[in-house]
Enzyme design. Structure first.
Site, PDB file in Angstrom:
ATOM      1  N   LEU A   1     -86.318 -45.746  21.362  1.00 36.73           N
ATOM      2  CA  LEU A   1     -87.144 -45.320  22.431  1.00 36.73           C
ATOM      3  C   LEU A   1     -88.326 -44.583  21.572  1.00 36.73           C
ATOM      4  CD1 LEU A   1     -85.899 -42.790  25.025  1.00 36.73           C
ATOM      5  CD2 LEU A   1     -88.118 -42.309  24.143  1.00 36.73           C
TER       6      LEU A   1
ATOM      7  N   GLU B   1     -92.746 -45.370  21.851  1.00 34.82           N
ATOM      8  CA  GLU B   1     -93.819 -46.214  22.584  1.00 34.82           C
ATOM      9  C   GLU B   1     -94.564 -46.629  21.088  1.00 34.82           C
ATOM     10  OE1 GLU B   1     -92.725 -43.627  23.576  1.00 34.82           O
ATOM     11  OE2 GLU B   1     -91.959 -44.313  25.733  1.00 34.82           O
TER      12      GLU B   1
ATOM     13  N   GLN C   1     -92.248 -47.932  29.557  1.00 33.38           N
ATOM     14  CA  GLN C   1     -91.419 -47.816  30.596  1.00 33.38           C
ATOM     15  C   GLN C   1     -92.156 -47.484  31.855  1.00 33.38           C
ATOM     16  OE1 GLN C   1     -87.700 -45.752  30.053  1.00 33.38           O
ATOM     17  NE2 GLN C   1     -86.697 -47.538  30.461  1.00 33.38           N
TER      18      GLN C   1
ATOM     19  N   ASP D   1     -96.433 -45.451  32.677  1.00 30.73           N
ATOM     20  CA  ASP D   1     -97.751 -45.458  32.384  1.00 30.73           C
ATOM     21  C   ASP D   1     -97.858 -44.158  31.105  1.00 30.73           C
ATOM     22  OD1 ASP D   1     -97.262 -43.521  34.549  1.00 30.73           O
ATOM     23  OD2 ASP D   1     -98.457 -45.195  35.806  1.00 30.73           O
ATOM     24  N   GLY D   2     -97.260 -43.156  31.871  1.00 33.09           N
ATOM     25  CA  GLY D   2     -97.279 -41.754  31.049  1.00 33.09           C
ATOM     26  C   GLY D   2     -96.997 -41.922  29.297  1.00 33.09           C
TER      27      GLY D   2
ATOM     28  N   PRO E   1     -98.158 -41.974  23.892  1.00 32.35           N
ATOM     29  CA  PRO E   1     -97.789 -41.758  22.614  1.00 32.35           C
ATOM     30  C   PRO E   1     -98.142 -43.064  21.754  1.00 32.35           C
ATOM     31  CG  PRO E   1     -95.935 -41.111  24.089  1.00 32.35           C
ATOM     32  CD  PRO E   1     -97.099 -41.577  24.923  1.00 32.35           C
TER      33      PRO E   1
ATOM     34  N   HIS F   1     -94.750 -40.086  34.839  1.00 33.50           N
ATOM     35  CA  HIS F   1     -94.211 -41.347  35.396  1.00 33.50           C
ATOM     36  C   HIS F   1     -95.296 -42.205  36.588  1.00 33.50           C
ATOM     37  CE1 HIS F   1     -90.918 -39.708  33.468  1.00 33.50           C
ATOM     38  NE2 HIS F   1     -90.057 -40.848  33.926  1.00 33.50           N
TER      39      HIS F   1
END
Lengths: 344, 345
Positions: A76, A78, A100, A102-103, A107, A147
């Site tokens: 996990l 990005e 997973q 957009d927000g 990172p 999200h």
């Protein structure tokens, strides 16, 4: 029956079966499946992409079919996912990573902006980055913070990136396959609120995939939209038609490069335009679209280009989402402002 | 050498031959001459800036010497001139980045097996992991050699890279040159616990701390790390403890954060001098060899300087040429307008 008649009937039958009804989720899944089948250098990966098939099930069944080396889960992280994509591309692979939500692209911004977008430039074209980054995008599903975001202006501003967003299952299927076949990095923004909407997909004929697309012709005004806002603008056009206003809806599709010719052609005809997007107003893509229209249609425009957008606030919680995302009433009011504009 | 988790020893772990030892010296001498000259080039106005590596010759030459350019790939940041030279990269093309000719350098990364120079120091560490995982996917046996420093080890990408590599058993050697300084910040204020190699244990990765001023020790540690990776055992962390004897860059003033006395005490023995003494003591080389090696290094530096001075600025249109493989109408329009306007000025 003559031989030629039989052939015609068979062709018609084939033409019928190549058009299938799929949800956007199914269309994207099929596009990935076929890309994995036809291009052995394709790899699909991200968080929960494997056995689970992705939180939106876009990668459902792909690991079982194509194996764990082609479709795999990552830790996990990005930045790790996108940084790894760079190395895989350098090794000759065609990565299709997923963030997973957009927000969670934030990172990874360093890898996207400083690395993916620049490696072709930095290496004078010797290290292309054929990376298709799938980003479940935009709001409308009452999701928690991070999200639901509209990052298109941020990505489109970065030299070296291309950005596209499909609005229906047919385009989702073809644009994803097209993006995955290109030698440049493409940010593929999937409107998550449209994942479960079904539509006809002509799997044999994608049509033109490089520019914008008129999804409804009209005479009085052009609504410019992309992603989830296209369906809403089509609803608005129906309602406006009841009042005798004939709205043209232009699905921009490519947010970089923007199809300036299609904008000029449409607004050159209708002489009025409203841009609709979920992202905040200030420095949004609506400004870019308005400027492109102004440049090509300044002499014929009957009113300044209007924008109906989200606000300059952090993407709000589900309870306030309907106030934030351009709704039918706000878009109709935008249309009204343009139609009633009088030179001072 | 302090190994925190076991590393598979190289199967062919024969000691270096006299010829190889002499080659290591020649490489280090070439790197030393070019490096000190590049600082002078900056003072003379030949190049606008440079990031010297004085004191790191053993770490760079020793590690890159273990790399097989037929199948491996190295990922530098911006202070890896000695790595490039050891790998046989075209040095005019490499140094062109310091002349501000082209950001990533003008060498061909694929042919050279050296990724383009870049300055977000932990960024390329993840690229190494991705490339290494690609080797696993393709069934090939190349190893990625990722260069970064004590400063970069503070960035999150290094942690993500080590975790990814360990989970995927990617064949990557994380080679840290701990040169004591991240510009002005010393290791004790940069690396909690004082050792990057010690962190490897947390990821289940073997970690080796090695005397980075001993070229033979660096070579052997890196060779073992390569063997470990190639045998399918996953990544290795090698931390070479060395010292940045010069400034961070030609724009830096180390006098603001350390004294000359501190430098002399902390830097220890010069790695080049150390190898020279060893080769003399072991009878591997004589004064005639060192004289010849130094002359060759000087001649090489002069040839590279001539090449650098002869480098013309790139044509302006190249600014637009390499943004994409498939350009866009907007970019074509901008290029056309640039041509028009620059012709009319």
């Amino acid at each position: 029956m003559s031989e030629s008649t039989t052939a015609v009937l068979e062709t018609e039958a084939a033409a019928e079966t190549r058009s299938v009804k799929l949800s956007m989720q199914q269309a994207l899944n099929r596009a990935l499946d076929e890309t994995l089948s036809t291009d052995p250098k394709t790899v699909v990966f991200g968080e929960d992409c494997g056995q689970l098939g992705g939180v939106f099930r876009i990668t459902d069944g792909l690991q079982a079919k194509h194996g764990e080396s082609r479709v795999f889960d990552t830790p996990l992280a990005e930045s790790g996912i996108l940084g790894m994509s760079v190395g895989l591309a350098m090794a000759g692979f065609h990565p299709i990573p997923e963030v997973q939500f957009d927000g969670f692209a934030y990172p990874a911004i360093n890898q996207i902006v400083c690395q993916i977008a620049r490696m072709n430039y930095r290496s004078r074209g010797t290290l292309p980055m054929p990376i298709t980054l799938r980003v479940p995008s935009f709001g409308g599903i009452r999701a928690p913070e991070h999200h639901g975001e509209s990052l298109e202006a941020l990505f489109a501003h970065v030299p070296g990136l291309k950005v596209v967003s499909p609005s229906d299952p047919h385009d989702a299927y073809h644009l994803l396959k097209y993006a995955a076949s290109r030698p440049d990095p493409v940010i593929f923004m999937e409107p998550k609120s449209r994942y479960w909407q079904k539509g006809d997909v002509d799997t044999a004929d994608g049509g033109t995939l490089t520019g914008a697309r008129i999804v409804r012709p009209g005479r009085h005004l052009t609504l410019v939209a992309w992603g989830a806002m296209v369906a809403r603008c089509l609803q608005v056009a129906e309602l406006a038609a009841e009042d005798g206003i004939d709205v043209e809806v232009l699905d921009l599709r490519w947010l970089k490069p923007i199809d300036a010719e299609a904008l000029a052609a449409s607004v050159g005809k209708t002489r009025r335009a409203v841009v609709v997007h979920e992202a905040p107003l200030t420095s949004g893509l609506g400004a870019e679209v308005a400027q492109l229209i102004t440049q090509s249609c300044f002499d014929t425009l009957k009113a300044p280009v209007e924008r109906v957008t989200g606000f300059d606030v952090p993407y709000p919680s589900g309870d306030l989402e309907d106030e934030y995302i351009p709704n039918i009433d706000r878009i109709l009011l935008g249309i009204q402002r343009v139609l009633e504009y009088r030179r001072g | 050498m302090d190994s925190l988790l076991p590393v598979v020893a190289a199967a062919d772990a024969a000691p270096l031959s006299p010829e190889q030892l002499r080659e290591l010296y020649s490489l280090m001498a070439a790197v030393r001459y070019l490096d000190t000259s590049a600082v002078a080039w900056q003072r003379q106005g030949i190049i606008p800036g440079y990031a010297p590596e004085l004191g790191q010759e053993a770490a760079q030459v020793g590690s890159a010497y273990a790399l097989d350019t037929a199948r491996d790939f190295a990922f530098p940041t911006y202070r890896e001139m000695g790595v490039a030279r050891t790998m046989g990269v075209d040095m005019v093309a490499y140094m062109s980045t310091h002349k501000a000719t082209w950001h990533g350098g003008m060498y061909d990364p694929l042919a050279s097996r050296l990724a383009p120079i870049q300055a977000v120091v932990a960024g390329s560490v993840l690229h190494a992991v991705g490339w290494a995982h690609g080797q696993t996917l393709s069934g090939e046996h190349g190893v990625a050699l990722s260069y970064f420093g004590d400063g970069a080890s503070s960035q999150g990408d290094v942690h993500e890279a080590m975790n990814f590599a360990a989970v995927m058993k990617a064949p990557v050697v994380f080679f840290i040159q701990n040169n004591g300084w991240a510009i002005s910040v010393p290791t004790e204020r940069q690396v909690a616990g004082g050792s990057v190699a010690a962190r490897a244990a947390g990821y289940g990765i073997p970690g080796i701390q090695v005397d980075g001023n001993d070229v033979v020790a660096v070579y052997e540690a890196t060779r073992n790390a390569f063997a470990h990776c190639r045998a399918g055992n996953g990544p290795v962390v090698v931390e070479a403890m060395t010292y940045r004897r010069g400034p961070h860059s030609t724009a830096d003033d180390p006098g603001r954060y350390r004294s000359l006395d501190d430098e002399r005490i902390d830097a220890g023995e010069d790695p080049l001098e150390r190898l020279r003494k060893r080769l003399l003591a072991e009878g591997v080389a004589d004064e005639a060899f060192f004289t010849a090696a130094n002359q060759a290094a000087r001649a090489e530096e002069e040839a590279i300087r001539t090449g650098i001075e002869a480098l013309d600025p790139r044509p302006g249109n190249e600014m637009f040429d390499f943004v994409f493989q498939e350009t866009t109408p907007a970019l074509e329009n901008q290029a056309a307008r640039w041509r028009e306007e620059s012709e009319h000025v």
